[in-house]
Design a protein around this motif. Structure first.
Motif, short mmCIF file in Angstrom:
data_model
loop_
_atom_site.label_atom_id
_atom_site.label_comp_id
_atom_site.label_asym_id
_atom_site.label_seq_id
_atom_site.Cartn_x
_atom_site.Cartn_y
_atom_site.Cartn_z
N THR A 231 0.81 -1.21 0.00
CA THR A 231 0.00 0.00 0.00
C THR A 231 0.85 1.27 0.00
OG1 THR A 231 -1.75 -1.20 1.14
CG2 THR A 231 -1.85 1.20 1.22
N ILE A 232 1.90 1.31 0.80
CA ILE A 232 2.72 2.52 0.87
C ILE A 232 3.35 2.85 -0.48
CG2 ILE A 232 4.78 1.30 1.71
CD1 ILE A 232 3.66 4.94 2.52
N ASP A 233 3.75 1.82 -1.23
CA ASP A 233 4.36 2.06 -2.54
C ASP A 233 3.34 2.64 -3.51
OD1 ASP A 233 6.73 1.00 -1.52
OD2 ASP A 233 6.23 -1.02 -2.21
N THR A 234 2.13 2.14 -3.45
CA THR A 234 1.07 2.66 -4.32
C THR A 234 0.71 4.09 -3.94
OG1 THR A 234 0.23 0.40 -4.52
CG2 THR A 234 -1.23 2.18 -5.26
N LEU A 235 0.60 4.35 -2.65
CA LEU A 235 0.30 5.71 -2.18
C LEU A 235 1.39 6.69 -2.62
CD1 LEU A 235 -0.94 4.84 1.41
CD2 LEU A 235 -2.29 5.98 -0.35
N THR A 236 2.64 6.29 -2.49
CA THR A 236 3.75 7.14 -2.89
C THR A 236 3.69 7.43 -4.39
OG1 THR A 236 5.12 6.27 -1.11
CG2 THR A 236 6.27 7.35 -2.92
N TYR B 99 3.64 1.34 7.99
CA TYR B 99 2.32 1.75 8.46
C TYR B 99 2.33 3.13 9.11
CZ TYR B 99 3.41 0.67 13.33
OH TYR B 99 3.95 0.68 14.58
N GLU B 100 3.44 3.48 9.77
CA GLU B 100 3.51 4.79 10.43
C GLU B 100 3.44 5.92 9.40
OE1 GLU B 100 6.11 2.60 10.48
OE2 GLU B 100 6.67 2.15 12.54
N VAL B 101 4.09 5.71 8.26
CA VAL B 101 4.08 6.72 7.19
C VAL B 101 2.67 6.85 6.62
CG1 VAL B 101 5.03 7.37 4.93
CG2 VAL B 101 6.51 6.31 6.66
N ILE B 102 2.02 5.71 6.42
CA ILE B 102 0.63 5.73 5.91
C ILE B 102 -0.23 6.55 6.85
CG2 ILE B 102 -1.43 4.35 5.43
CD1 ILE B 102 0.48 2.05 4.60
N LEU B 103 -0.10 6.29 8.12
CA LEU B 103 -0.92 6.97 9.12
C LEU B 103 -0.62 8.47 9.17
CD1 LEU B 103 -3.08 6.07 11.06
CD2 LEU B 103 -1.31 5.63 12.76
N GLU B 104 0.65 8.84 9.17
CA GLU B 104 1.03 10.24 9.31
C GLU B 104 0.78 11.05 8.03
OE1 GLU B 104 1.77 11.85 12.04
OE2 GLU B 104 1.60 9.98 13.16
N GLN B 105 1.10 10.50 6.87
CA GLN B 105 1.03 11.26 5.63
C GLN B 105 -0.31 11.14 4.90
OE1 GLN B 105 4.41 10.64 3.06
NE2 GLN B 105 5.86 11.03 4.70
#
Length: 188
Positions: free
Chosen positions: A84-89, A118-124
């Protein structure tokens, strides 16, 4: 524009997915909901999945008449399994004028700490959480928004089994999706 990203295998997309997406778009500050069809979920086995293009086509058929919904194949062009983080980025870089939020079921909160970054997903990005059967973890964070929505306990597994056994899936999937499944003899 604020976009809610609704990730899933959508194997097949069903009425529960559509109800949740509609509630998210209608009752929050989201301008659109994008259905991100995941070719491979890192937490699920690949063997039971239909081909990604069939799953994308069913999502496109299901949302064709909804102005605020989009189907996305973005993860088809990314390394697998999809994180998920890669797709969001990637989406943030491609669409710098959009704000993205992640739409997840409350059941995913239990294991959210196991997600990559997960922390980056939550914060950003932040989470918009809808209820699922069972107890929700009591996770508090300024970027977690709990959204009141109907409790949906419709599973794609139940739908696949019904099709395999020759049972009706009427009212569980939109009619164009049911027609597509029948025409292509999927899940048999």
């Amino acid at each position: 524009m604020k976009i809610g990203l609704f990730f899933g295998s959508f194997n097949p997309v069903h009425i529960g997915h559509l109800i949740i997406a509609n509630v998210m778009q209608d009752r929050t500050d989201l301008d659109q909901v994008w259905f991100i069809v995941s070719p491979q979920n890192p937490f699920k086995k690949q063997k039971s999945l239909l081909h990604e293009f069939d799953r994308l086509k069913m999502v496109e058929l299901a949302i064709a008449d909804h102005f605020y919904f989009r189907a996305s194949d973005v993860e088809f062009h990314m390394p697998r399994p999809s994180f998920t983080i890669d797709t969001l980025t990637y989406l943030s870089e491609k669409h710098p004028n959009h704000e993205f939020r992640l739409i997840i079921g409350g059941d995913n909160l239990t294991h959210f700490h196991k997600w990559k970054n997960y922390e980056v997903i939550l914060e950003q990005y932040g989470l918009y959480v809808y209820p699922r059967p069972g107890d929700l973890p009591d996770l508090k964070h300024p970027n977690i928004r709990y959204v009141e929505a109907p409790l949906m306990d419709i599973s794609a597994t139940f739908i696949r089994e019904a099709i395999k056994n020759g049972n009706s899936v009427r009212y569980l999937v939109p009619q164009p999706v049911e027609d597509y499944i029948q025409d292509k003899k999927l899940f048999l």
